[in-house]
Design a protein around this motif. Structure first.
Motif, PDB file in Angstrom:
ATOM      1  N   GLU A 117       0.831  -1.205   0.000  1.00  0.00           N
ATOM      2  CA  GLU A 117       0.000   0.000   0.000  1.00  0.00           C
ATOM      3  C   GLU A 117       0.870   1.260   0.000  1.00  0.00           C
ATOM      4  O   GLU A 117       0.516   2.271  -0.577  1.00  0.00           O
ATOM      5  CB  GLU A 117      -0.901  -0.018   1.234  1.00  0.00           C
ATOM      6  CG  GLU A 117      -1.867   1.153   1.320  1.00  0.00           C
ATOM      7  CD  GLU A 117      -2.730   1.101   2.545  1.00  0.00           C
ATOM      8  OE1 GLU A 117      -3.764   1.780   2.568  1.00  0.00           O
ATOM      9  OE2 GLU A 117      -2.368   0.385   3.498  1.00  0.00           O
TER      10      GLU A 117
ATOM     11  N   ASN B  60       2.683  -3.400   3.921  1.00  0.00           N
ATOM     12  CA  ASN B  60       1.826  -4.347   3.211  1.00  0.00           C
ATOM     13  C   ASN B  60       0.673  -4.854   4.068  1.00  0.00           C
ATOM     14  O   ASN B  60       0.269  -6.012   3.943  1.00  0.00           O
ATOM     15  CB  ASN B  60       2.656  -5.528   2.699  1.00  0.00           C
ATOM     16  CG  ASN B  60       3.370  -6.260   3.829  1.00  0.00           C
ATOM     17  OD1 ASN B  60       3.244  -5.900   4.997  1.00  0.00           O
ATOM     18  ND2 ASN B  60       4.119  -7.290   3.489  1.00  0.00           N
TER      19      ASN B  60
ATOM     20  N   ASP C 165      -2.202  -3.786   3.610  1.00  0.00           N
ATOM     21  CA  ASP C 165      -3.094  -3.996   2.458  1.00  0.00           C
ATOM     22  C   ASP C 165      -2.217  -4.047   1.215  1.00  0.00           C
ATOM     23  O   ASP C 165      -1.232  -3.314   1.113  1.00  0.00           O
ATOM     24  CB  ASP C 165      -4.120  -2.872   2.324  1.00  0.00           C
ATOM     25  CG  ASP C 165      -5.186  -2.927   3.402  1.00  0.00           C
ATOM     26  OD1 ASP C 165      -5.582  -4.042   3.776  1.00  0.00           O
ATOM     27  OD2 ASP C 165      -5.610  -1.865   3.884  1.00  0.00           O
TER      28      ASP C 165
ATOM     29  N   GLN D 218      -1.989  -3.882  -3.028  1.00  0.00           N
ATOM     30  CA  GLN D 218      -2.664  -3.399  -4.227  1.00  0.00           C
ATOM     31  C   GLN D 218      -2.305  -4.290  -5.408  1.00  0.00           C
ATOM     32  O   GLN D 218      -1.128  -4.570  -5.641  1.00  0.00           O
ATOM     33  CB  GLN D 218      -2.270  -1.957  -4.506  1.00  0.00           C
ATOM     34  CG  GLN D 218      -2.725  -0.985  -3.430  1.00  0.00           C
ATOM     35  CD  GLN D 218      -2.329   0.442  -3.720  1.00  0.00           C
ATOM     36  OE1 GLN D 218      -1.544   0.707  -4.627  1.00  0.00           O
ATOM     37  NE2 GLN D 218      -2.865   1.374  -2.950  1.00  0.00           N
TER      38      GLN D 218
ATOM     39  N   ASN E 223      -2.453  -4.499  -9.365  1.00  0.00           N
ATOM     40  CA  ASN E 223      -2.629  -3.695 -10.581  1.00  0.00           C
ATOM     41  C   ASN E 223      -2.842  -4.618 -11.781  1.00  0.00           C
ATOM     42  O   ASN E 223      -2.074  -5.556 -11.989  1.00  0.00           O
ATOM     43  CB  ASN E 223      -1.399  -2.821 -10.806  1.00  0.00           C
ATOM     44  CG  ASN E 223      -1.152  -1.868  -9.654  1.00  0.00           C
ATOM     45  OD1 ASN E 223      -1.993  -1.038  -9.344  1.00  0.00           O
ATOM     46  ND2 ASN E 223      -0.004  -1.980  -9.002  1.00  0.00           N
TER      47      ASN E 223
ATOM     48  N   LYS F  14      -7.168  -1.154 -10.347  1.00  0.00           N
ATOM     49  CA  LYS F  14      -6.468  -1.470  -9.107  1.00  0.00           C
ATOM     50  C   LYS F  14      -7.455  -2.063  -8.114  1.00  0.00           C
ATOM     51  O   LYS F  14      -8.543  -1.530  -7.895  1.00  0.00           O
ATOM     52  CB  LYS F  14      -5.825  -0.214  -8.534  1.00  0.00           C
ATOM     53  CG  LYS F  14      -5.006  -0.409  -7.275  1.00  0.00           C
ATOM     54  CD  LYS F  14      -4.381   0.902  -6.823  1.00  0.00           C
ATOM     55  CE  LYS F  14      -3.414   1.425  -7.868  1.00  0.00           C
ATOM     56  NZ  LYS F  14      -2.737   2.674  -7.425  1.00  0.00           N
TER      57      LYS F  14
ATOM     58  N   VAL G 222      -7.657  -3.852  -4.064  1.00  0.00           N
ATOM     59  CA  VAL G 222      -6.963  -3.906  -2.775  1.00  0.00           C
ATOM     60  C   VAL G 222      -7.378  -5.169  -2.042  1.00  0.00           C
ATOM     61  O   VAL G 222      -8.566  -5.480  -1.934  1.00  0.00           O
ATOM     62  CB  VAL G 222      -7.281  -2.665  -1.924  1.00  0.00           C
ATOM     63  CG1 VAL G 222      -6.703  -2.818  -0.521  1.00  0.00           C
ATOM     64  CG2 VAL G 222      -6.719  -1.415  -2.574  1.00  0.00           C
TER      65      VAL G 222
END
Length: 399
Positions: free
Chosen positions: A61, A205, A207, A209, A211, A273, A275
């Motif tokens: 994150e 980290n 959370d 992400q 991509n 993106k 999460v």
């Protein structure tokens, strides 16, 4: 008969999928033999969830570059690569000798400035008494007041220098600004570092992400041809899953938080993106995988992909007819699939039975089989999705 139908007929004849009347003797011979036992499936409507896979790369994150704020030699590396650290934990220690000396020097400067203030205060007080008795002039008294103000300013300057020296001393302990995982450490004890030195990268980290890229057709499907805004669509998109590089499904669901409103002219795709929570620290920056977007279909018929064969881009199945004799049937399918099943849009009816075993290997037109116990149509498809069917993914309810 058009050219395409003629070509299909020719291929079916060449592969033995159609038996001509002249082969009657061979058919009679098969009838005298024991019919092979093959698995079958009785078609029925059901609700299904298909998942379309999009390759992804994960990142924390917040990836924070760790740099020292003072120049000095590293005296201790307090962590190792890959360690999980908490906010405020000491990562590196820098030589404090010169920094501590600077603090002591600043403290001495404060003491001198304080003494000067005390002296100037006494002089100004005495001069005020003398002024009141008309022993000294107003200008002489004002000179002592100005000296006091100057001494106080020098004291403030010295105190500011002490604060700065103490702050620099605190910088000798390089701490983690956020909780996360320690990246590569290229510098060891004894290395001279400065504010331009990148000591490591700390990946926050909690959370992660993911991509990935949506195709232009995906964006049009989600926005109903541009009639709806991406912001409204994102709020309605279902939770997504993450397939790890090992093929396993990550135990926590994720949520799409953004979709680029501008398509990449080179690839024709829109950046998206999602999460995913990472409470166990399983995911790391740089991990790869696939984001699985679900699409819900109601009242559809599913056929296993292994139950179909293809002739000139057309899909066929073997329908079990009277006396358990097989007959090939052309079907049409929806563009979405999960890599294991197709959605049948025409060519089959509920209640009809198809062969799901040996298709394209042992089965052929007119073959008589012994059906195995009829399996029920699956209620929901398997969660593992197949890449390459992205263009028509529509994670919205279909009827």
């Amino acid at each position: 008969m058009n050219i395409k139908q003629f070509n299909v007929l020719a291929i079916l004849l060449a592969t033995g999928s159609i038996v001509l009347p002249s082969c009657k003797g061979k058919s009679d011979q098969q009838q005298g033999m024991q019919a092979p036992e093959l698995a079958v499936l009785t078609m029925a409507t059901t609700d299904a969830t298909l998942e379309t896979a999009y390759p992804t790369t994960l990142e924390g994150e917040n990836d924070v570059e760790i740099r020292p704020q003072v120049t000095g030699f590293i005296t201790k590396v307090n962590v190792e690569e890959g360690d999980r650290v908490s906010k405020g934990q000491v990562l590196f220690s820098i030589d404090q000798v010169q920094l501590q000396a600077a603090v002591e020097q600043a403290q001495a400067a404060v003491a001198v400035a304080q003494a000067n203030v005390n002296t100037a205060t006494t002089n100004a007080t005495n001069n005020k008494i003398l002024l009141d008795k008309n022993i000294i002039s107003q200008s002489a008294y004002q000179t002592s007041v100005d000296a006091l103000n100057s001494a106080k300013a020098q004291l403030q300057q010295a105190q500011a220098g002490l604060t700065s020296a103490r702050k620099n001393l605190s910088y000798s302990s390089v701490t983690a600004p956020v909780a996360g995982v320690v990246g590569t450490i290229d510098f060891k004890e004894g290395t001279l570092v400065s504010p331009s030195t990148l000591l490591t990268v700390l990946s926050n980290n909690s959370d992660m992400q993911a991509n990935f890229s949506l195709t232009e057709k995906d964006v049009l499907n989600y926005t109903d041809g541009g009639k709806r805004s991406l912001k409204d669509v994102i709020g309605e998109l279902p939770e997504v899953s993450l397939q790890l590089a090992t093929g396993e499904i990550y135990p926590y669901k994720g949520k799409i938080i953004s979709v680029s409103g501008v398509l990449n002219q080179a690839t024709g795709s829109a950046n998206a993106k999602a999460v995913f929570p990472n409470p166990d620290g399983m995911l790391r920056s740089g991990n790869t995988g696939k984001v699985l977007l679900p699409s819900i279909h109601q009242g559809v018929m599913l056929v296993p992909q292994k139950a179909t064969f293809e002739v000139q881009d057309m899909k066929f199945v073997f329908v079990v007819g009277d006396s358990a004799k097989l007959k090939s049937r052309n079907i049409t399918i929806a563009p979405e699939n999960d890599g294991k099943n197709y959605i049948v849009t025409s060519g089959l009816n509920p209640g009809e039975t198809i062969v799901t075993e040996g298709v394209g290997i042992t089965t052929r037109e007119g073959m008589i089989i012994t059906p195995k116990a009829t399996a029920a149509a699956p209620v929901q498809t398997a969660p593992q999705a197949e890449e390459g069917n992205k263009e028509a993914a529509q994670p919205v309810e279909k009827k």
